[in-house]
Design a protein around this motif. Structure first.
Motif, PDB file in Angstrom:
ATOM      1  N   ASP A  36     -18.636  11.212  40.318  1.00  0.00           N
ATOM      2  CA  ASP A  36     -18.497  12.664  40.182  1.00  0.00           C
ATOM      3  C   ASP A  36     -17.055  13.097  40.454  1.00  0.00           C
ATOM      4  O   ASP A  36     -16.509  13.964  39.760  1.00  0.00           O
ATOM      5  CB  ASP A  36     -19.442  13.386  41.145  1.00  0.00           C
ATOM      6  CG  ASP A  36     -20.897  13.343  40.690  1.00  0.00           C
ATOM      7  OD1 ASP A  36     -21.139  12.941  39.529  1.00  0.00           O
ATOM      8  OD2 ASP A  36     -21.775  13.709  41.487  1.00  0.00           O
ATOM      9  N   ALA A  37     -16.435  12.477  41.468  1.00  0.00           N
ATOM     10  CA  ALA A  37     -15.050  12.815  41.794  1.00  0.00           C
ATOM     11  C   ALA A  37     -14.113  12.424  40.662  1.00  0.00           C
ATOM     12  O   ALA A  37     -13.161  13.152  40.339  1.00  0.00           O
ATOM     13  CB  ALA A  37     -14.633  12.121  43.096  1.00  0.00           C
ATOM     14  N   ARG A  38     -14.376  11.292  40.024  1.00  0.00           N
ATOM     15  CA  ARG A  38     -13.545  10.860  38.901  1.00  0.00           C
ATOM     16  C   ARG A  38     -13.748  11.776  37.695  1.00  0.00           C
ATOM     17  O   ARG A  38     -12.791  12.099  36.990  1.00  0.00           O
ATOM     18  CB  ARG A  38     -13.845   9.397  38.543  1.00  0.00           C
ATOM     19  CG  ARG A  38     -13.300   8.423  39.590  1.00  0.00           C
ATOM     20  CD  ARG A  38     -13.682   6.986  39.310  1.00  0.00           C
ATOM     21  NE  ARG A  38     -13.031   6.434  38.132  1.00  0.00           N
ATOM     22  CZ  ARG A  38     -11.777   6.017  38.077  1.00  0.00           C
ATOM     23  NH1 ARG A  38     -11.000   6.118  39.157  1.00  0.00           N
ATOM     24  NH2 ARG A  38     -11.278   5.509  36.970  1.00  0.00           N
ATOM     25  N   ASP A  39     -14.978  12.209  37.471  1.00  0.00           N
ATOM     26  CA  ASP A  39     -15.231  13.178  36.399  1.00  0.00           C
ATOM     27  C   ASP A  39     -14.428  14.458  36.622  1.00  0.00           C
ATOM     28  O   ASP A  39     -13.813  15.000  35.694  1.00  0.00           O
ATOM     29  CB  ASP A  39     -16.720  13.539  36.338  1.00  0.00           C
ATOM     30  CG  ASP A  39     -17.576  12.436  35.739  1.00  0.00           C
ATOM     31  OD1 ASP A  39     -17.011  11.495  35.153  1.00  0.00           O
ATOM     32  OD2 ASP A  39     -18.811  12.531  35.867  1.00  0.00           O
ATOM     33  N   THR A  74     -11.397  16.028  34.306  1.00  0.00           N
ATOM     34  CA  THR A  74     -11.444  17.376  33.757  1.00  0.00           C
ATOM     35  C   THR A  74     -10.166  18.136  34.069  1.00  0.00           C
ATOM     36  O   THR A  74      -9.614  18.823  33.194  1.00  0.00           O
ATOM     37  CB  THR A  74     -12.661  18.139  34.347  1.00  0.00           C
ATOM     38  OG1 THR A  74     -13.866  17.456  33.977  1.00  0.00           O
ATOM     39  CG2 THR A  74     -12.715  19.568  33.829  1.00  0.00           C
ATOM     40  N   HIS A  75      -9.671  17.997  35.290  1.00  0.00           N
ATOM     41  CA  HIS A  75      -8.421  18.674  35.675  1.00  0.00           C
ATOM     42  C   HIS A  75      -7.236  18.143  34.862  1.00  0.00           C
ATOM     43  O   HIS A  75      -6.378  18.904  34.423  1.00  0.00           O
ATOM     44  CB  HIS A  75      -8.149  18.482  37.167  1.00  0.00           C
ATOM     45  CG  HIS A  75      -9.072  19.237  38.065  1.00  0.00           C
ATOM     46  ND1 HIS A  75      -9.582  20.474  37.735  1.00  0.00           N
ATOM     47  CD2 HIS A  75      -9.568  18.938  39.293  1.00  0.00           C
ATOM     48  CE1 HIS A  75     -10.353  20.907  38.716  1.00  0.00           C
ATOM     49  NE2 HIS A  75     -10.367  19.991  39.676  1.00  0.00           N
ATOM     50  N   LEU A  84      -7.557  10.563  44.385  1.00  0.00           N
ATOM     51  CA  LEU A  84      -7.643  11.274  43.114  1.00  0.00           C
ATOM     52  C   LEU A  84      -6.797  12.536  43.110  1.00  0.00           C
ATOM     53  O   LEU A  84      -6.240  12.917  42.069  1.00  0.00           O
ATOM     54  CB  LEU A  84      -9.105  11.586  42.789  1.00  0.00           C
ATOM     55  CG  LEU A  84      -9.956  10.346  42.443  1.00  0.00           C
ATOM     56  CD1 LEU A  84     -11.434  10.696  42.436  1.00  0.00           C
ATOM     57  CD2 LEU A  84      -9.543   9.750  41.099  1.00  0.00           C
ATOM     58  N   ASP A  85      -6.647  13.187  44.261  1.00  0.00           N
ATOM     59  CA  ASP A  85      -5.743  14.338  44.338  1.00  0.00           C
ATOM     60  C   ASP A  85      -4.310  13.904  44.055  1.00  0.00           C
ATOM     61  O   ASP A  85      -3.563  14.599  43.343  1.00  0.00           O
ATOM     62  CB  ASP A  85      -5.824  14.984  45.716  1.00  0.00           C
ATOM     63  CG  ASP A  85      -7.094  15.799  45.918  1.00  0.00           C
ATOM     64  OD1 ASP A  85      -7.766  16.106  44.916  1.00  0.00           O
ATOM     65  OD2 ASP A  85      -7.416  16.122  47.080  1.00  0.00           O
ATOM     66  N   ARG A  86      -3.920  12.754  44.603  1.00  0.00           N
ATOM     67  CA  ARG A  86      -2.569  12.237  44.345  1.00  0.00           C
ATOM     68  C   ARG A  86      -2.387  11.893  42.868  1.00  0.00           C
ATOM     69  O   ARG A  86      -1.341  12.157  42.278  1.00  0.00           O
ATOM     70  CB  ARG A  86      -2.301  10.997  45.205  1.00  0.00           C
ATOM     71  CG  ARG A  86      -2.203  11.259  46.699  1.00  0.00           C
ATOM     72  CD  ARG A  86      -1.958   9.962  47.452  1.00  0.00           C
ATOM     73  NE  ARG A  86      -0.697   9.338  47.035  1.00  0.00           N
ATOM     74  CZ  ARG A  86      -0.355   8.075  47.326  1.00  0.00           C
ATOM     75  NH1 ARG A  86      -1.201   7.301  47.991  1.00  0.00           N
ATOM     76  NH2 ARG A  86       0.812   7.597  46.929  1.00  0.00           N
ATOM     77  N   ARG A 119     -11.235   8.438  30.250  1.00  0.00           N
ATOM     78  CA  ARG A 119     -11.144   8.778  31.667  1.00  0.00           C
ATOM     79  C   ARG A 119     -10.614   7.635  32.516  1.00  0.00           C
ATOM     80  O   ARG A 119      -9.645   7.791  33.273  1.00  0.00           O
ATOM     81  CB  ARG A 119     -12.527   9.191  32.201  1.00  0.00           C
ATOM     82  CG  ARG A 119     -12.504   9.687  33.641  1.00  0.00           C
ATOM     83  CD  ARG A 119     -13.890   9.641  34.292  1.00  0.00           C
ATOM     84  NE  ARG A 119     -14.273   8.265  34.623  1.00  0.00           N
ATOM     85  CZ  ARG A 119     -15.332   7.969  35.355  1.00  0.00           C
ATOM     86  NH1 ARG A 119     -16.151   8.928  35.784  1.00  0.00           N
ATOM     87  NH2 ARG A 119     -15.620   6.712  35.638  1.00  0.00           N
ATOM     88  N   ASP A 120     -11.268   6.480  32.435  1.00  0.00           N
ATOM     89  CA  ASP A 120     -10.876   5.375  33.297  1.00  0.00           C
ATOM     90  C   ASP A 120      -9.458   4.917  33.032  1.00  0.00           C
ATOM     91  O   ASP A 120      -8.701   4.595  33.957  1.00  0.00           O
ATOM     92  CB  ASP A 120     -11.842   4.202  33.121  1.00  0.00           C
ATOM     93  CG  ASP A 120     -13.166   4.408  33.849  1.00  0.00           C
ATOM     94  OD1 ASP A 120     -13.258   5.348  34.660  1.00  0.00           O
ATOM     95  OD2 ASP A 120     -14.107   3.638  33.600  1.00  0.00           O
ATOM     96  N   GLU A 121      -9.069   4.868  31.760  1.00  0.00           N
ATOM     97  CA  GLU A 121      -7.725   4.388  31.435  1.00  0.00           C
ATOM     98  C   GLU A 121      -6.642   5.320  31.980  1.00  0.00           C
ATOM     99  O   GLU A 121      -5.630   4.864  32.526  1.00  0.00           O
ATOM    100  CB  GLU A 121      -7.574   4.233  29.918  1.00  0.00           C
ATOM    101  CG  GLU A 121      -8.430   3.145  29.310  1.00  0.00           C
ATOM    102  CD  GLU A 121      -7.945   1.735  29.634  1.00  0.00           C
ATOM    103  OE1 GLU A 121      -7.002   1.571  30.431  1.00  0.00           O
ATOM    104  OE2 GLU A 121      -8.544   0.789  29.083  1.00  0.00           O
ATOM    105  N   VAL A 122      -6.842   6.622  31.830  1.00  0.00           N
ATOM    106  CA  VAL A 122      -5.800   7.562  32.276  1.00  0.00           C
ATOM    107  C   VAL A 122      -5.745   7.620  33.798  1.00  0.00           C
ATOM    108  O   VAL A 122      -4.664   7.533  34.393  1.00  0.00           O
ATOM    109  CB  VAL A 122      -6.045   8.953  31.663  1.00  0.00           C
ATOM    110  CG1 VAL A 122      -5.077   9.977  32.258  1.00  0.00           C
ATOM    111  CG2 VAL A 122      -5.873   8.897  30.146  1.00  0.00           C
ATOM    112  N   LEU A 123      -6.893   7.750  34.454  1.00  0.00           N
ATOM    113  CA  LEU A 123      -6.880   7.770  35.918  1.00  0.00           C
ATOM    114  C   LEU A 123      -6.417   6.421  36.459  1.00  0.00           C
ATOM    115  O   LEU A 123      -5.710   6.362  37.474  1.00  0.00           O
ATOM    116  CB  LEU A 123      -8.275   8.100  36.452  1.00  0.00           C
ATOM    117  CG  LEU A 123      -8.836   9.485  36.112  1.00  0.00           C
ATOM    118  CD1 LEU A 123     -10.208   9.662  36.761  1.00  0.00           C
ATOM    119  CD2 LEU A 123      -7.891  10.606  36.551  1.00  0.00           C
TER     120      LEU A 123
END
Length: 374
Positions: free
Chosen positions: A362-365, A369-370, A216-218, A193-197
């Protein structure tokens, strides 16, 4: 390390960054111990043999000959257990499992410290501590453990792009290379998760650990344009490049260095640290508050810091260890991939993944997921 013995792929399994099994608490995904440890349980201990070493780490992350040498010198056994994620490690601690030494990454070390889960470490008990703290100023007072009061750095590494020069030529030095039409359908991202975001954030000039929903939307929008070009998500970057499943992959520097021992012709591979910034991380030695044999754990940390053992371990795992005198060992190992080197300037760039509060995590989770769902 003998070339016919395959070096380990350090992160071949999922390393999500979510709070997950811990649950979040005020101050950033912390947790409280099952019972509140008293001052004695958190106090430093003397480096002495007080039993066998109960060891908990990623699989194949210490040269077996180093274990054997430690056992012979101190007359103890090393009882090994392995985890496949930081969440898995902490879940075992939360369940009451007792280990003498564990190896959290920086942000997880901070959580363990905040939760009262780690003993303090008296550096004066480590005869080789000066080789770390006297030579690498960053680790004398890292953000995740002020004064390195509970940890000693084990490894340091960065995240970049590995690719096959023989298949797609040279890259431009940017995270945007992942969108290259030459690699379409043969690109992997880390299953993390952290690496990709974080990669998406850096490509957009955002904070690597942002938990802002607008940011995070961007990021998810940008990664949505990459998703159809991917072959998949995999943290086995080492083997994917070697066997040709990937011509390009997001990769940890240490795995790329380890790959060099197996590549018949290293010149056909490349590793770049993108110009927009590369995430940096560090694994740490740490002694849990309820360790049954903390004195033996202190001896093990000191044994691992001996120059001859540092050399063996660097050559075995492909990750640098921030110990004075080992710099040339690692530089020689990664000569074909000089961007694997982790410098003081890299550390000071402050691109570590940080802990966020409940809403941010929670927002990063949700964003992760998306991204995974496409």
């Amino acid at each position: 390390m003998s070339p016919e013995v395959p070096p380990p792929t350090r992160r071949a399994l999922l390393r999500a960054g979510a709070c997950g099994l811990l649950g979040a608490a005020v101050g950033g995904c912390g947790f409280m111990p099952a019972k509140k440890p008293d001052a004695k349980e958190l106090a430093p201990v003397q480096a002495r043999v007080d039993g066998d070493l109960v060891y908990f780490n990623w699989a194949d992350f210490v040269d077996p000959s180093v274990f054997k040498g430690f056992e012979k010198e101190y007359g103890v056994r090393v009882v090994q257990s392995n985890f496949d994620s930081m969440e898995g490690m902490v879940a075992k601690l939360n369940a009451g499992n007792r280990y003498d030494i564990v190896f959290p990454t920086a942000k997880w070390a901070q959580r363990l410290v905040r939760g009262g889960r780690l003993r303090r470490i008296d550096h004066s008990q480590l005869t080789n501590a000066h080789a770390v703290f006297g030579a690498h100023a960053y680790f004398t007072d890292p953000w995740y453990d002020p004064g390195s009061a509970h940890t000693v750095p084990f490894t340091a590494y960065k995240t970049g792009i590995g690719w096959r020069r023989d298949r797609i030529g040279e890259l431009s030095g940017s995270w945007k290379d992942l969108w290259s039409d030459r690699a379409r359908g043969k690109v992997f991202l880390l299953d993390d998760r952290d690496e990709v975001l974080g990669m998406g954030a850096l490509a957009l000039g955002l904070d690597v650990s942002t938990g802002d929903t607008g940011d995070l939307d961007r990021i998810t929008s940008l990664l949505g344009t990459l998703r159809p070009r991917l072959r998949g998500f995999s943290s086995d970057s080492y083997n994917n490049l070697l066997n040709g499943n990937a011509v390009m992959t997001q990769a940890w520097s240490g795995d790329m260095a380890a790959m060099l021992n197996q590549a018949k012709d290293p010149s056909v591979f490349g590793f770049e640290a993108p110009k927009e910034g590369t995430p940096i991380n560090s694994d740490c030695y740490a002694i849990p508050w309820n360790a049954p044999h903390p004195g033996t754990a202190m001896l093990f940390i000191d044994y691992m810091l001996r120059p001859e053992n540092v050399k063996k371990n660097i050559e075995y795992i492909g990750y640098p260890m921030p110990v004075a005198g080992s710099e040339k060992v690692y530089a020689d190992l990664v000569e074909p991939f000089p961007e694997c080197l982790v410098t003081e300037e890299d550390l000071k760039a402050d691109l570590f993944f940080r802990n966020g509060g409940r809403a941010a995590e929670d927002a990063r989770d949700t964003a992760w997921t998306h991204v995974k769902a496409g």
